[in-house]
Design an enzyme around this catalytic site. Structure first.
Site, PDB file in Angstrom:
ATOM      1  N   ASP A  22      -4.325   2.104  11.036  1.00  0.00           N
ATOM      2  CA  ASP A  22      -5.661   1.817  11.544  1.00  0.00           C
ATOM      3  C   ASP A  22      -5.527   1.369  13.002  1.00  0.00           C
ATOM      4  OD1 ASP A  22      -8.315   1.120  11.945  1.00  0.00           O
ATOM      5  OD2 ASP A  22      -8.486  -0.115  10.165  1.00  0.00           O
ATOM      6  N   GLY A  76       0.776  -1.238   0.000  1.00  0.00           N
ATOM      7  CA  GLY A  76       0.000   0.000   0.000  1.00  0.00           C
ATOM      8  C   GLY A  76       0.803   1.282   0.000  1.00  0.00           C
ATOM      9  N   PHE A  99     -14.326   1.830   5.295  1.00  0.00           N
ATOM     10  CA  PHE A  99     -13.394   1.109   4.437  1.00  0.00           C
ATOM     11  C   PHE A  99     -13.010   1.979   3.249  1.00  0.00           C
ATOM     12  CE2 PHE A  99     -12.190  -2.117   1.228  1.00  0.00           C
ATOM     13  CZ  PHE A  99     -11.125  -2.644   1.914  1.00  0.00           C
ATOM     14  N   ASP A 141       0.750   3.864   4.145  1.00  0.00           N
ATOM     15  CA  ASP A 141      -0.389   4.523   3.509  1.00  0.00           C
ATOM     16  C   ASP A 141      -1.457   4.893   4.533  1.00  0.00           C
ATOM     17  OD1 ASP A 141      -0.894   1.825   3.941  1.00  0.00           O
ATOM     18  OD2 ASP A 141      -2.014   1.527   2.083  1.00  0.00           O
TER      19      ASP A 141
END
Length: 195
Positions: A111, A51, A160, A108
């Protein structure tokens, strides 16, 4: 611009990403230039594949006055789907020693923070002099460990996301923007040629 059919809405445009990469590059450059003498300001930009690729490519082009090397690791806790399985695994380790190196982890999105925390601790145990973190997106609502990015571009909502490196089952990384995915469509979407 025509949106991908799996995109519900564009959250961050390509132009906003470009501007933020410039700002982050300047901030990180200033930090390392002030922190170390010129001869010692080579940092190791360590990208977490896959990512990080679009963000890292843009971001490092805005590092000014700082020498950088690039390396990559593959660490995953997703293995497809929209939720982490919660157990980060190193699939491809760093190929060089990091003793006494200043490492900048380039991500990137952060979370839960579990993956970054594990990698930070791992690099410290391997002898890194410092480990800092820069991320394009920071999804603070998803945080499950004590971790704060040293630099981040945008706060990300707890939804998401796809595009600009963020994927769904390895697809949609190449979208030039960050978007909210239409998860209802994802459930019944069939990849492949149109009939």
């Amino acid at each position: 611009m025509k949106l991908h059919p799996l995109v519900k809405e564009v959250l961050i445009t390509a132009e906003e990403i470009e501007q933020k990469c410039l700002e982050l590059g300047q901030a990180v450059s200033n930090y390392y230039l002030n922190e170390y003498p010129v001869q010692e300001n080579t940092i190791l930009c360590l990208g977490l594949l896959k990512g990080c690729i679009p963000f890292m490519a843009k971001f490092i082009s805005y590092l000014v006055g700082v020498e950088c090397e690039t390396e990559y690791m593959v660490v995953s806790s997703y293995f497809g789907g929209v939720k982490s399985n919660g157990v980060p695994q190193i699939l491809l380790d760093l190929p060089i020693p990091v003793t006494n190196r200043d490492i900048l982890l380039v991500e990137d999105i952060i979370d839960s923070g579990k993956t970054i925390k594990i990698i930070k601790d791992y690099l410290t145990l391997k002898g890194a002099r410092s480990v800092k973190v820069v991320t394009l997106l920071d999804k603070k609502a998803g945080r499950e460990v004590d971790l704060i990015a040293d630099w981040y571009g945008f706060d990300a909502p707890h939804v998401f996301l796809v595009g600009f490196g963020l994927d769904y089952n390895e697809r949609l990384r190449n979208l030039p923007y960050v978007a909210v995915a239409d998860t209802e469509k994802l459930k019944k979407w069939h990849w492949g040629a149109k009939k």
